[in-house]
Design an enzyme around this catalytic site. Structure first.
Site, PDB file in Angstrom:
ATOM      1  N   LYS A 170      40.057 -30.210 -40.094  1.00  0.00           N
ATOM      2  CA  LYS A 170      40.870 -29.828 -41.250  1.00  0.00           C
ATOM      3  C   LYS A 170      40.009 -29.516 -42.470  1.00  0.00           C
ATOM      4  O   LYS A 170      40.183 -28.472 -43.114  1.00  0.00           O
ATOM      5  CB  LYS A 170      41.785 -31.023 -41.515  1.00  0.00           C
ATOM      6  CG  LYS A 170      42.536 -31.040 -42.776  1.00  0.00           C
ATOM      7  CD  LYS A 170      43.479 -32.251 -42.760  1.00  0.00           C
ATOM      8  CE  LYS A 170      42.748 -33.582 -42.868  1.00  0.00           C
ATOM      9  NZ  LYS A 170      42.347 -33.890 -44.238  1.00  0.00           N
ATOM     10  N   THR A 171      39.070 -30.398 -42.745  1.00  0.00           N
ATOM     11  CA  THR A 171      38.202 -30.189 -43.903  1.00  0.00           C
ATOM     12  C   THR A 171      37.375 -28.930 -43.722  1.00  0.00           C
ATOM     13  O   THR A 171      37.144 -28.168 -44.655  1.00  0.00           O
ATOM     14  CB  THR A 171      37.266 -31.392 -44.074  1.00  0.00           C
ATOM     15  OG1 THR A 171      38.054 -32.573 -44.035  1.00  0.00           O
ATOM     16  CG2 THR A 171      36.541 -31.321 -45.395  1.00  0.00           C
ATOM     17  N   ASP A 204      44.944 -30.529 -50.045  1.00  0.00           N
ATOM     18  CA  ASP A 204      44.577 -31.295 -48.857  1.00  0.00           C
ATOM     19  C   ASP A 204      45.490 -32.523 -48.760  1.00  0.00           C
ATOM     20  O   ASP A 204      46.059 -32.949 -49.761  1.00  0.00           O
ATOM     21  CB  ASP A 204      43.109 -31.739 -49.000  1.00  0.00           C
ATOM     22  CG  ASP A 204      42.546 -32.255 -47.693  1.00  0.00           C
ATOM     23  OD1 ASP A 204      43.226 -32.126 -46.659  1.00  0.00           O
ATOM     24  OD2 ASP A 204      41.425 -32.793 -47.717  1.00  0.00           O
ATOM     25  N   GLU A 205      45.632 -33.088 -47.586  1.00  0.00           N
ATOM     26  CA  GLU A 205      46.446 -34.289 -47.383  1.00  0.00           C
ATOM     27  C   GLU A 205      47.835 -34.135 -48.015  1.00  0.00           C
ATOM     28  O   GLU A 205      48.316 -35.007 -48.723  1.00  0.00           O
ATOM     29  CB  GLU A 205      45.749 -35.522 -47.989  1.00  0.00           C
ATOM     30  CG  GLU A 205      44.306 -35.714 -47.563  1.00  0.00           C
ATOM     31  CD  GLU A 205      44.152 -36.349 -46.194  1.00  0.00           C
ATOM     32  OE1 GLU A 205      45.158 -36.428 -45.457  1.00  0.00           O
ATOM     33  OE2 GLU A 205      43.017 -36.750 -45.863  1.00  0.00           O
ATOM     34  N   GLN A 248      49.743 -38.816 -40.341  1.00  0.00           N
ATOM     35  CA  GLN A 248      48.818 -39.627 -41.131  1.00  0.00           C
ATOM     36  C   GLN A 248      49.334 -39.895 -42.538  1.00  0.00           C
ATOM     37  O   GLN A 248      48.563 -40.171 -43.458  1.00  0.00           O
ATOM     38  CB  GLN A 248      47.450 -38.939 -41.201  1.00  0.00           C
ATOM     39  CG  GLN A 248      46.786 -38.846 -39.849  1.00  0.00           C
ATOM     40  CD  GLN A 248      45.385 -38.262 -39.943  1.00  0.00           C
ATOM     41  OE1 GLN A 248      44.497 -38.818 -40.551  1.00  0.00           O
ATOM     42  NE2 GLN A 248      45.203 -37.097 -39.335  1.00  0.00           N
ATOM     43  N   ARG A 277      39.938 -42.971 -36.458  1.00  0.00           N
ATOM     44  CA  ARG A 277      38.656 -42.915 -37.176  1.00  0.00           C
ATOM     45  C   ARG A 277      37.491 -43.000 -36.196  1.00  0.00           C
ATOM     46  O   ARG A 277      36.362 -42.645 -36.512  1.00  0.00           O
ATOM     47  CB  ARG A 277      38.496 -44.078 -38.171  1.00  0.00           C
ATOM     48  CG  ARG A 277      39.474 -44.159 -39.335  1.00  0.00           C
ATOM     49  CD  ARG A 277      39.678 -42.862 -40.029  1.00  0.00           C
ATOM     50  NE  ARG A 277      40.809 -42.134 -39.459  1.00  0.00           N
ATOM     51  CZ  ARG A 277      40.998 -40.836 -39.634  1.00  0.00           C
ATOM     52  NH1 ARG A 277      40.157 -40.120 -40.325  1.00  0.00           N
ATOM     53  NH2 ARG A 277      42.045 -40.225 -39.097  1.00  0.00           N
TER      54      ARG A 277
END
Length: 778
Positions: free
Chosen positions: A38-39, A230-231, A261, A620
């Site tokens: 995603k980043t 983002d997020e 998330q 993670r």
DNA sequence: TCATTGGGCTTTTTT
DNA sequence: AGCCCAATGA
């Protein structure tokens, strides 16, 4: 621009990632599973826009943490060059809009140097308002009120809107707190008078600015031609409205997120923002990233199997072509201290076997309080670690005290700072004087500082001695303000420290805590010094005190630590771990009422958020994940029984590796009593103990619940206690699961405290508590 | 006004 | 077990 550059830019991306990167204008949403890059998509999308001539000043990218922004900027710099990347508007909602609010402060009647109140400051102010209003603090709990006010602000319910809404007022009346509206009103007024904004104000006031001042809105709409968020799943209503307003003109809005998330519901995050994005704009393109590059198959599949228990979600299938990897280890521990030991020795072992660095390990927990047991164990093993979050550096008392002086110099109306230090170090201005001043300030419609300045003229029924002290204090602050015109942040901070005798005050207490406080203050001074040096390299910066305060107002533990490379095990809450990845992850405290939290069991939504939280934790991990739970744990200073989390049960067993056989796992309540209740209960003391007494029938889940309530006396007859341990004698040869073979040298104590000194062949002498030691007589 | 002590409360999670 | 606050006495 050259074709080869274009293709090299794309060569780092898979097909699914390329599409949103190449999407130029118009709204798009990227639903990105955990670990799907995603980043990377955001980074390359921004780089791609810049390569196609979009001015970096006109790109606004809102991230979840400042660290994420910094890292993304660094990566973009590598692609397009540092000069241009520097001009991007990239940061958290809070820091970006704080910056804009300072620019436009006059339009809202705030000083440019307005103070930002942190949670602690707002809480104190609310508590003081409750007290001044003469309300019962047991009914009006300041933390609850603060949460409620925060919720109002995040939903854009202003004081006016509150009083126009009978439903809200009724709800508060029913909860026996009819004065909430009044507290809210006073709180907002007091913040305004103090020239202060709390975290929520940074968003609320931005909305106010954009709504009430069309030219300002137009200006920023024109400036930010491309907006990226983002997020997005963690944005609240207030943030949502800001994004909508700013993107309304060009509609070049790109949001990235993962509904699975979403873990910030408690602070107002609204998952429907991401679920409804396609309804908010016309012609939205939706892209999905489902290939996970981060984790092994076992981890990805186990994570999928847990999140599938949630009803409320966007369907997607996260998959990976990575190797299977090892199964997720599920480790049972006796107590929280034992859990710490298990984690520490596991880290130690893996480090030795696989030549790993400390920083390849992370320990994640649900609540900050859990770090302690882990820390103790790591320290004993000499494993370096670093705890993130918790009480951050800037929240420590000694730091806040010094900062309060600095804040007061820049903004003398800052009431919370003033109250903090008006009598610290002690200068004879006590609570009763302060109370009179607060009343005086209210009656004369002055700020607290102006009341003090004019106290001799205001008829506050203060005696001459006190008036003198007040004048001394205000003169002191005023003189510092004059100094502040000529000196930089470090020089002023140094001056304040010396003139107030703050460090001397701390030094005279002499305890270890006192020493560490002195060190902290020194660290702060060093930090300010570094800051001033750093500002010298920036053309339009001066290293002034107000620049420094702006810089740290929104800083977190993650942000100010330049020593990212130090090789330490990471300890943090699951919340803080979002967006990060580690080769080996320990998720500890997987117990009912802890993870999921007891406070989140009331509604399906809350429970689903806990489950997403666990999903975040598990995803993670890149290579290995270890999950631990205890049979009992210290909570509120007492040893409390614990029960394995339902989340363990919910995962598909084929991805798990239980250290304790699954059948024992089911019998857990019995073993629990065996270990902690058996020996000392009056009835059992003289009863000959029978070995191997395992219950033969499998109790159902329901029966298990009942079993737990049976006290140890009743349990005793069915409890299995290893008779060999009861019969343990000096001189016997034994085997221990961890220490190997050894010989009993001495036995001492009785019942629960019975200990044995054992000389192990390869591990030396150990004094073991028998109820914990799993000994076998040979 | 200040310092000490004892009692009550605490544990979600954070910008 | 630790922290914060209120009550208490100096």
């Amino acid at each position: 621009m050259s074709l080869s550059k274009e293709s090299s830019l794309l060569s780092n991306l898979n097909d699914a990632q390329q599409e949103p990167v190449l999407h130029r204008d118009g709204p798009l949403i990227v639903i990105a599973g955990a670990g799907s890059g995603k980043t990377r998509v955001l980074t390359y999308r921004i780089a791609n826009l810049m390569k196609h001539g979009v001015d970096s000043f006109s790109i606004l990218a809102l991230t979840f943490t400042n660290k994420a922004a910094r890292e993304m900027k660094a990566r973009i710099s590598e692609i397009v060059g540092e000069g241009e990347a520097k001009n991007l508007w990239m940061g958290t909602f809070h820091s970006i809009f704080a910056r804009i609010l300072r620019q436009e402060a006059d339009k809202l009647g705030f000083p440019r140097d307005f103070t930002i109140y942190d949670t602690q400051d707002s809480g104190r102010l609310i508590a003081s308002i409750i007290k001044e209003m003469g309300l019962d603090k047991d009914i009006y709990k300041f933390k609850q009120i603060r949460t409620r006010i925060s919720a109002f602000k995040n939903s854009l319910i202003t004081v006016k809107a509150y009083f126009n809404d009978p439903d809200l007022q009724e709800a508060d009346a029913i909860s026996r707190r009819p004065k909430i509206g009044e507290i809210y009103k006073q709180y907002v007024e007091r913040c305004f008078k103090a020239g202060a904004m709390d975290f929520d104000d940074l968003l609320l006031r931005t909305n106010e600015l954009l709504n009430m001042h069309p030219p300002v809105l137009a200006k920023y709409q024109d400036q930010f031609k491309y907006i990226l968020v983002d997020e997005y799943q963690d944005t609240n209503h207030s943030q949502y409205l800001i994004v909508r307003a700013l993107s309304d003109k060009f509609q070049n809005i790109c949001v990235v997120g993962d509904d699975a998330q979403s873990i910030y519901g408690f602070r107002g995050a609204n998952i429907s923002n991401i679920l409804n994005f396609q309804k908010d704009y016309d012609d939205v393109k939706l892209y999905r990233l489902e290939q996970n590059y981060r984790s092994t198959k076992n981890i990805v599949n186990a994570a999928n199997s847990i999140i599938n228990h949630n009803k409320n979600k966007i369907d997607k299938l996260v998959w990976t072509s990575n190797t299977d990897g090892s199964k997720i280890k599920v480790q049972r521990c006796l107590t929280d201290a034992d859990e710490g030991r298990e984690v520490a020795s596991s880290i130690f072992e893996i480090k030795m076997h696989e030549q790993r660095l400390n920083k390849e390990f992370a320990v994640l927990y649900r609540t900050n309080a859990q770090s302690r047991a882990i820390e103790d164990a790591l320290r004993k093993r000499d494993i370096p670690y670093r705890v993130y979050g918790g009480l951050s550096f800037y929240q420590r008392k000694e730091i806040k005290d010094l900062l309060a002086y600095l804040r007061l110099i820049v903004n003398p109306n800052d009431e919370e700072s003033l109250k903090r230090i008006i009598n610290y170090p002690a200068r004879g201005i006590g609570q009763s004087t302060l109370d009179k001043l607060i009343i005086g300030a209210k009656n004369n419609d002055l700020s607290l500082f102006d009341t003090i300045k004019n106290s001799s003229k205001l008829n506050l029924s203060l005696n001459r001695g006190v008036l003198g002290k007040l004048l001394d204090f205000s003169d002191f602050i005023l003189s510092l303000q004059i100094e502040n015109q000529k000196f930089n942040a470090f020089e002023i901070a140094d001056l304040v420290t010396k003139k107030t005798g703050l460090v001397l005050e701390l030094k005279k207490d002499g305890t270890p805590e006192g020493v560490s406080k002195v060190e902290n203050v020194e660290e702060l001074l060093n930090g300010i010094h570094d800051f001033v040096e750093g500002q010298k390299e920036i053309s339009d910066a001066s290293g002034s005190l107000s620049e420094f305060l702006e810089d740290i107002a929104l800083a977190t533990d993650f942000d100010n630590n330049k020593n990212d490379d130090i090789d330490c095990v990471y300890l943090m809450t699951v919340h803080l771990s979002k967006g990060l990845e580690f080769p080996i992850v320990y998720i500890v405290g997987l117990e009912e009422d802890l993870f999921p939290s007891a406070l989140s069991l009331n509604t399906r939504n809350e429970l689903e958020e806990e489950r997403r939280l666990f999903y975040v934790a598990l995803t993670r991990a890149m290579e290995k994940a270890v999950i631990t739970y205890t049979l009992s744990r210290y909570r509120w200073g007492k040893l409390v029984d614990a029960e394995p989390s339902r989340f363990i049960e919910e995962m598909d067993k084929k991805y798990l590796d239980f250290t304790v056989p699954i059948s024992d796992y089911v019998f857990k309540p019995i073993l629990d009593k065996e270990i902690f209740g058996g020996f000392e209960s009056p009835k059992t003391k003289n009863i000959p103990l029978k070995g191997g007494g395992k219950v033969n029938t499998m109790p159902s889940q329901k029966q298990l619940g009942k079993l737990r309530k049976i006290n140890s006396n009743e349990m005793a007859s069915t409890v299995s206690i290893d008779k060999q341990i009861a019969e343990l004698q000096e001189g016997m040869n034994v085997e221990h699961s961890r220490f190997g073979n050894g010989k009993v040298l001495r036995i001492e104590g009785k019942g629960n405290d019975k200990k044995a000194l054992i000389d192990f062949d390869s591990n030396g002498k150990k004094n073991l508590l028998l109820r914990f030691a799993k000994l076998k007589i040979k």
